[in-house]
Design a protein around this motif. Structure first.
Motif, PDB file in Angstrom:
ATOM      1  N   LEU A  11     -12.443  20.188  49.858  1.00 24.57           N
ATOM      2  CA  LEU A  11     -12.334  20.827  51.214  1.00 24.57           C
ATOM      3  C   LEU A  11     -11.073  21.422  51.453  1.00 24.57           C
ATOM      4  N   THR A  12     -11.165  22.670  51.988  1.00 24.24           N
ATOM      5  CA  THR A  12      -9.976  23.422  52.323  1.00 24.24           C
ATOM      6  C   THR A  12      -9.986  23.487  54.035  1.00 24.24           C
ATOM      7  N   LYS A  13      -8.726  23.813  54.230  1.00 22.87           N
ATOM      8  CA  LYS A  13      -8.646  23.918  55.681  1.00 22.87           C
ATOM      9  C   LYS A  13      -9.331  25.423  56.315  1.00 22.87           C
ATOM     10  N   LEU A  24      -5.782  22.507  50.977  1.00 19.03           N
ATOM     11  CA  LEU A  24      -6.676  21.434  51.280  1.00 19.03           C
ATOM     12  C   LEU A  24      -6.472  20.766  52.801  1.00 19.03           C
ATOM     13  N   SER A  25      -7.534  20.539  53.462  1.00 18.31           N
ATOM     14  CA  SER A  25      -7.502  19.838  54.521  1.00 18.31           C
ATOM     15  C   SER A  25      -7.189  18.152  54.292  1.00 18.31           C
ATOM     16  N   ASP A  50      -6.464  29.572  41.586  1.00 18.64           N
ATOM     17  CA  ASP A  50      -6.316  29.559  42.904  1.00 18.64           C
ATOM     18  C   ASP A  50      -5.562  27.982  43.348  1.00 18.64           C
ATOM     19  N   ARG A  51      -4.606  28.125  44.396  1.00 16.24           N
ATOM     20  CA  ARG A  51      -3.933  27.106  44.710  1.00 16.24           C
ATOM     21  C   ARG A  51      -4.684  26.069  45.226  1.00 16.24           C
ATOM     22  N   ARG A  52      -6.030  26.116  45.737  1.00 22.08           N
ATOM     23  CA  ARG A  52      -6.679  24.848  46.053  1.00 22.08           C
ATOM     24  C   ARG A  52      -7.273  24.019  44.836  1.00 22.08           C
TER      25      ARG A  52
END
Length: 164
Positions: A11-13, A24-25, A50-52
């Motif tokens: 899950l991302t911000k 990431l959140s 992707d950085r995520r």
């Protein structure tokens, strides 16, 4: 026996929060940590560009061994961004699209070659971990398996979902 773990990023911000710090959140980091603790011993970790993807692997407790600039599963004129969420049976739809689109087949084959190469990097009893994005994982899964039971595969992959 070797195994391959393929997971969608965590899950991302949202919106402007993504402009600062990690993508990431906090919830995403905690969820990735929990998934990572349940994974088998991963001897090789491969992520997308992707950085995520990288942050997800690290939150799972793994350093990234290789970052690959692979193509997106969203192919212009074939699959638009997040189309898989609008389809009743995304894996069935991907099967038809893979048959009809050489461009999508090329994307799936490129990813699948990286997945196989990751397996070549590990010893018996270890797992290779691949972190990617939704829309890129699903067509590769369909390309990798000759199953006609795709209707039973369910919905597109949510965060941290993926096959072993």
């Amino acid at each position: 026996m070797k195994s391959l773990e393929v997971r969608r990023h965590s899950l991302t911000k949202q919106r402007t929060e993504r402009e600062r710090g990690s993508l990431l959140s906090t919830e995403g980091v905690r969820a990735a940590r929990a998934v990572g603790e349940a994974l088998p011993d991963c001897g090789y970790v491969l992520t997308g560009p992707d950085r995520r993807h990288v942050e997800t692997a690290i939150a799972m407790g793994y350093a990234v061994d290789e970052l690959v600039e692979w193509p997106s599963g969203y192919v212009e004129g074939v699959v638009d961004h997040h189309d898989q969420w609008r389809w009743d049976q995304p894996f069935v739809r991907y099967r038809a699209l893979l048959h009809a689109s050489p461009a999508l087949r090329d994307v799936a084959e490129t990813h699948l070659a990286h997945w196989r190469r990751a397996l070549d990097q590990i010893r018996e009893g270890e797992a290779a971990l691949v972190i990617s994005s939704g829309g890129s994982i699903e067509p590769v899964l369909v390309a990798a398996f000759a199953s006609d039971e795709l209707a039973g595969w369910g919905s597109a992959l949510h965060q941290l979902d993926g096959p072993r």
